[in-house]
Design a protein around this motif. Structure first.
Motif, mmCIF file in Angstrom:
data_model
loop_
_atom_site.group_PDB
_atom_site.id
_atom_site.type_symbol
_atom_site.label_atom_id
_atom_site.label_comp_id
_atom_site.label_asym_id
_atom_site.label_seq_id
_atom_site.Cartn_x
_atom_site.Cartn_y
_atom_site.Cartn_z
ATOM 1 N N PRO A 122 1.006 -1.606 0.259
ATOM 2 C CA PRO A 122 0.180 0.334 0.089
ATOM 3 C C PRO A 122 1.088 1.147 -0.008
ATOM 4 O O PRO A 122 1.911 1.295 0.365
ATOM 5 C CB PRO A 122 -0.621 -0.434 1.562
ATOM 6 C CG PRO A 122 0.042 -1.127 2.055
ATOM 7 C CD PRO A 122 0.566 -1.871 0.812
ATOM 8 N N GLU A 123 0.046 2.044 -0.722
ATOM 9 C CA GLU A 123 0.854 3.449 -0.236
ATOM 10 C C GLU A 123 -0.051 4.895 -0.131
ATOM 11 O O GLU A 123 -1.309 4.675 -0.871
ATOM 12 C CB GLU A 123 1.708 3.900 -2.155
ATOM 13 C CG GLU A 123 2.755 3.213 -2.079
ATOM 14 C CD GLU A 123 3.454 3.403 -4.064
ATOM 15 O OE1 GLU A 123 2.915 3.718 -4.293
ATOM 16 O OE2 GLU A 123 3.421 2.118 -4.401
ATOM 17 N N PRO A 124 0.227 5.537 0.517
ATOM 18 C CA PRO A 124 -0.833 7.115 0.397
ATOM 19 C C PRO A 124 -1.180 7.475 -0.456
ATOM 20 O O PRO A 124 -0.052 6.969 -1.907
ATOM 21 C CB PRO A 124 0.102 7.945 1.893
ATOM 22 C CG PRO A 124 1.917 7.236 1.102
ATOM 23 C CD PRO A 124 1.948 5.744 0.734
ATOM 24 N N ILE A 125 -2.479 8.055 -0.351
ATOM 25 C CA ILE A 125 -2.750 8.720 -1.998
ATOM 26 C C ILE A 125 -3.308 10.468 -1.295
ATOM 27 O O ILE A 125 -4.323 9.803 -0.529
ATOM 28 C CB ILE A 125 -4.089 7.387 -2.630
ATOM 29 C CG1 ILE A 125 -3.828 6.334 -2.844
ATOM 30 C CG2 ILE A 125 -5.280 7.791 -3.368
ATOM 31 C CD1 ILE A 125 -5.094 5.451 -2.548
ATOM 32 N N ASP A 126 -3.425 11.254 -1.875
ATOM 33 C CA ASP A 126 -3.513 12.314 -2.452
ATOM 34 C C ASP A 126 -5.063 12.649 -3.445
ATOM 35 O O ASP A 126 -5.677 11.734 -4.240
ATOM 36 C CB ASP A 126 -2.897 13.222 -2.825
ATOM 37 C CG ASP A 126 -2.905 14.866 -2.813
ATOM 38 O OD1 ASP A 126 -4.498 14.908 -2.624
ATOM 39 O OD2 ASP A 126 -2.225 15.754 -2.838
ATOM 40 N N GLY A 127 -6.335 13.095 -2.331
ATOM 41 C CA GLY A 127 -7.601 12.635 -2.311
ATOM 42 C C GLY A 127 -8.063 13.639 -3.450
ATOM 43 O O GLY A 127 -8.437 13.520 -4.420
ATOM 44 N N TRP A 128 -6.991 15.226 -2.871
ATOM 45 C CA TRP A 128 -7.609 15.976 -3.700
ATOM 46 C C TRP A 128 -7.072 16.510 -5.252
ATOM 47 O O TRP A 128 -8.287 16.432 -5.498
ATOM 48 C CB TRP A 128 -7.172 17.342 -2.636
ATOM 49 C CG TRP A 128 -7.350 17.629 -1.905
ATOM 50 C CD1 TRP A 128 -7.261 17.429 -0.421
ATOM 51 C CD2 TRP A 128 -8.962 18.315 -1.891
ATOM 52 N NE1 TRP A 128 -8.187 17.720 0.134
ATOM 53 C CE2 TRP A 128 -9.540 18.128 -0.135
ATOM 54 C CE3 TRP A 128 -9.795 18.823 -2.123
ATOM 55 C CZ2 TRP A 128 -10.456 18.846 0.748
ATOM 56 C CZ3 TRP A 128 -11.034 18.938 -1.733
ATOM 57 C CH2 TRP A 128 -11.683 19.100 -0.473
ATOM 58 N N ILE A 129 -5.863 15.660 -5.489
ATOM 59 C CA ILE A 129 -5.811 15.165 -7.133
ATOM 60 C C ILE A 129 -7.046 14.604 -7.122
ATOM 61 O O ILE A 129 -7.237 14.458 -8.330
ATOM 62 C CB ILE A 129 -4.361 15.005 -6.863
ATOM 63 C CG1 ILE A 129 -3.504 15.958 -6.140
ATOM 64 C CG2 ILE A 129 -3.983 14.803 -8.111
ATOM 65 C CD1 ILE A 129 -1.727 15.653 -6.715
ATOM 66 N N VAL A 130 -6.862 13.187 -6.818
ATOM 67 C CA VAL A 130 -7.681 12.212 -7.503
ATOM 68 C C VAL A 130 -9.396 13.064 -7.590
ATOM 69 O O VAL A 130 -9.456 12.566 -8.986
ATOM 70 C CB VAL A 130 -7.789 11.205 -5.907
ATOM 71 C CG1 VAL A 130 -8.598 10.094 -6.912
ATOM 72 C CG2 VAL A 130 -6.859 10.365 -5.857
ATOM 73 N N ILE A 131 -9.670 13.365 -7.490
ATOM 74 C CA ILE A 131 -10.821 14.227 -7.648
ATOM 75 C C ILE A 131 -10.889 15.059 -8.243
ATOM 76 O O ILE A 131 -12.378 15.254 -9.848
ATOM 77 C CB ILE A 131 -12.121 14.985 -6.192
ATOM 78 C CG1 ILE A 131 -12.435 13.709 -5.221
ATOM 79 C CG2 ILE A 131 -12.837 15.338 -6.780
ATOM 80 C CD1 ILE A 131 -12.743 14.108 -3.406
ATOM 81 N N GLY A 132 -10.024 16.012 -8.472
ATOM 82 C CA GLY A 132 -9.818 17.160 -9.586
ATOM 83 C C GLY A 132 -9.863 16.637 -10.928
ATOM 84 O O GLY A 132 -10.761 17.258 -11.893
ATOM 85 N N VAL A 133 -8.350 15.618 -11.480
ATOM 86 C CA VAL A 133 -8.361 14.971 -12.695
ATOM 87 C C VAL A 133 -9.486 14.209 -13.383
ATOM 88 O O VAL A 133 -9.763 14.163 -14.266
ATOM 89 C CB VAL A 133 -6.880 14.315 -12.017
ATOM 90 C CG1 VAL A 133 -7.028 13.586 -13.701
ATOM 91 C CG2 VAL A 133 -5.316 15.008 -11.787
ATOM 92 N N ALA A 134 -9.962 13.367 -11.954
ATOM 93 C CA ALA A 134 -11.679 12.886 -11.626
ATOM 94 C C ALA A 134 -12.320 13.577 -12.418
ATOM 95 O O ALA A 134 -13.222 13.323 -13.355
ATOM 96 C CB ALA A 134 -11.550 11.566 -11.023
ATOM 97 N N GLY A 135 -12.967 14.312 -12.208
ATOM 98 C CA GLY A 135 -14.100 15.749 -12.143
ATOM 99 C C GLY A 135 -13.790 16.593 -14.023
ATOM 100 O O GLY A 135 -14.600 16.021 -14.803
ATOM 101 N N VAL A 136 -11.806 16.105 -14.454
ATOM 102 C CA VAL A 136 -11.949 16.738 -15.418
ATOM 103 C C VAL A 136 -12.272 15.360 -16.540
ATOM 104 O O VAL A 136 -12.611 16.399 -17.353
ATOM 105 C CB VAL A 136 -10.179 16.919 -16.019
ATOM 106 C CG1 VAL A 136 -10.112 17.626 -16.982
ATOM 107 C CG2 VAL A 136 -10.463 18.684 -14.938
ATOM 108 N N ALA A 137 -11.872 14.108 -16.425
ATOM 109 C CA ALA A 137 -12.185 13.564 -17.043
ATOM 110 C C ALA A 137 -13.605 13.494 -17.115
ATOM 111 O O ALA A 137 -14.162 12.671 -18.335
ATOM 112 C CB ALA A 137 -11.083 12.004 -16.086
ATOM 113 N N LEU A 138 -13.886 12.675 -16.087
ATOM 114 C CA LEU A 138 -15.811 12.974 -16.525
ATOM 115 C C LEU A 138 -16.653 14.116 -17.325
ATOM 116 O O LEU A 138 -17.569 13.498 -18.025
ATOM 117 C CB LEU A 138 -16.386 13.015 -14.793
ATOM 118 C CG LEU A 138 -18.041 13.122 -15.237
ATOM 119 C CD1 LEU A 138 -18.585 11.669 -15.279
ATOM 120 C CD2 LEU A 138 -18.685 13.814 -13.289
ATOM 121 N N ILE A 139 -15.902 15.272 -17.222
ATOM 122 C CA ILE A 139 -16.414 16.368 -18.044
ATOM 123 C C ILE A 139 -16.329 15.603 -19.595
ATOM 124 O O ILE A 139 -17.372 15.548 -20.644
ATOM 125 C CB ILE A 139 -16.081 17.665 -17.763
ATOM 126 C CG1 ILE A 139 -16.439 17.640 -16.642
ATOM 127 C CG2 ILE A 139 -16.282 18.428 -19.231
ATOM 128 C CD1 ILE A 139 -15.703 19.739 -15.680
#
Length: 308
Positions: A122-139
């Motif tokens: 396991p590795e730590p994950i930055d949730g804010w980057i995940v949400i930001g990039v995934a939000g752009v991806a969704l659009i």
């Protein structure tokens, strides 16, 4: 034996395409934005440590690949028939679907393998980057899905395969956003792996469906919507038909169906019977290409009797 060979092909080509240049332009634009999005997601996935974001990136890359194959297959498929390719090149689009679906399955299996590997390390994950990039991806996923849908997804299996890629990727982006939210609120890093496996299973499922469909067409299987036994019963009650045998039904691509068969007749008016069979196949099964060989029952019986 007097055979009447009815090799009449009812070639009524009712092609109602969108403007080819307009559709091709939309597909090319969709390819460009998918490749750009893949680059952004890979960078975001590396920076955040999120495997589900990388899964979405790979899925997006497969979308771009699907669209590239769709464009090439459409170009090739639109080529006219020739002396060496008498059926034309339409089946190039089915080969395109075969490539797309195989890619989906391979990518999906790889991501599941990586998920288990990440679970063990396991590795730590930055949730804010995940949400930001995934939000752009969704659009972008929704925009690309719209572009592919309006480029002929309803009428073309290959474009439909690319459309399904995009819709499933939009759903995957929603899953990644939810995973990122749980990571921010509860530090549940395992949710990222669960999301990755969920996306991968969905990808594999659709890949298998498309793979099966394309293989059946290439193997000249009876189209799925046709019950061959029912068709035989229906054809055998057409006036003038004594028995219909040795017949085959297959499809060239996702829209063109073909029929060939031999009919033993109890009438001398073979042309009328053949026309009746052709009209029935066209109206009931949308089969516009049929080859029918006929034999008159009386002639067949005389040939079987050694005293005649």
């Amino acid at each position: 034996m007097a055979h009447s060979h009815g090799h009449d092909h009812g070639h009524s080509h009712g092609h109602h395409h969108h403007s080819p240049d307009d559709s091709m332009g939309k597909l090319l634009f969709a390819i460009i934005i998918n490749i750009a999005l893949t680059v952004v997601q890979v960078i975001g996935g590396i920076l955040s440590g999120s495997l589900s974001l990388l899964a979405d990136a790979l899925h997006n890359l497969s979308d771009a690949g699907a669209l590239i194959v769709a464009v090439i297959a459409r170009k090739v498929g639109n080529k006219s028939a020739s002396n060496t390719m008498s059926y034309g090149y339409k089946r190039a689009e089915i080969i395109g679907v075969l490539i797309n679906s195989t890619t989906l399955i391979v990518v999906g299996v790889y991501l599941i393998f990586e998920s288990f590997n990440r679970y063990l390390n396991p590795e730590p994950i930055d949730g804010w980057i995940v949400i930001g990039v995934a939000g752009v991806a969704l659009i972008i996923d929704l925009a690309t899905a719209f572009l592919t849908f309006t480029s002929g997804a309803k009428d073309n299996m290959n474009i439909r395969a690319a459309f399904i890629h995009n819709v499933s990727d939009a759903m995957a982006s929603v899953v990644v956003i939810i995973a990122g939210t749980f990571i921010i609120l509860y530090q549940w890093y395992v949710i990222d792996l669960i999301a990755t496996i969920g996306i991968s299973i969905y990808v594999i499922y659709h890949g298998i469906l498309l793979l099966k469909q394309s293989i059946l067409i290439i193997m000249q299987a009876v189209p799925s919507h046709i019950d061959i036994e029912k068709m035989k019963q229906q054809l055998n009650v057409i006036e003038g038909v004594e028995e219909l045998s040795h017949f085959h039904v297959w499809q060239l691509d996702d829209k063109k169906y073909f029929f060939e068969g031999h009919a033993k007749l109890n009438t001398t008016d073979s042309e009328t019977v053949k026309n009746s069979i052709k009209a029935f196949l066209h109206d009931e099964y949308e089969i516009k290409h049929s080859t029918i060989e006929t034999t008159q029952m009386l002639e067949a019986d005389q040939n079987l009797d050694p005293l005649k």
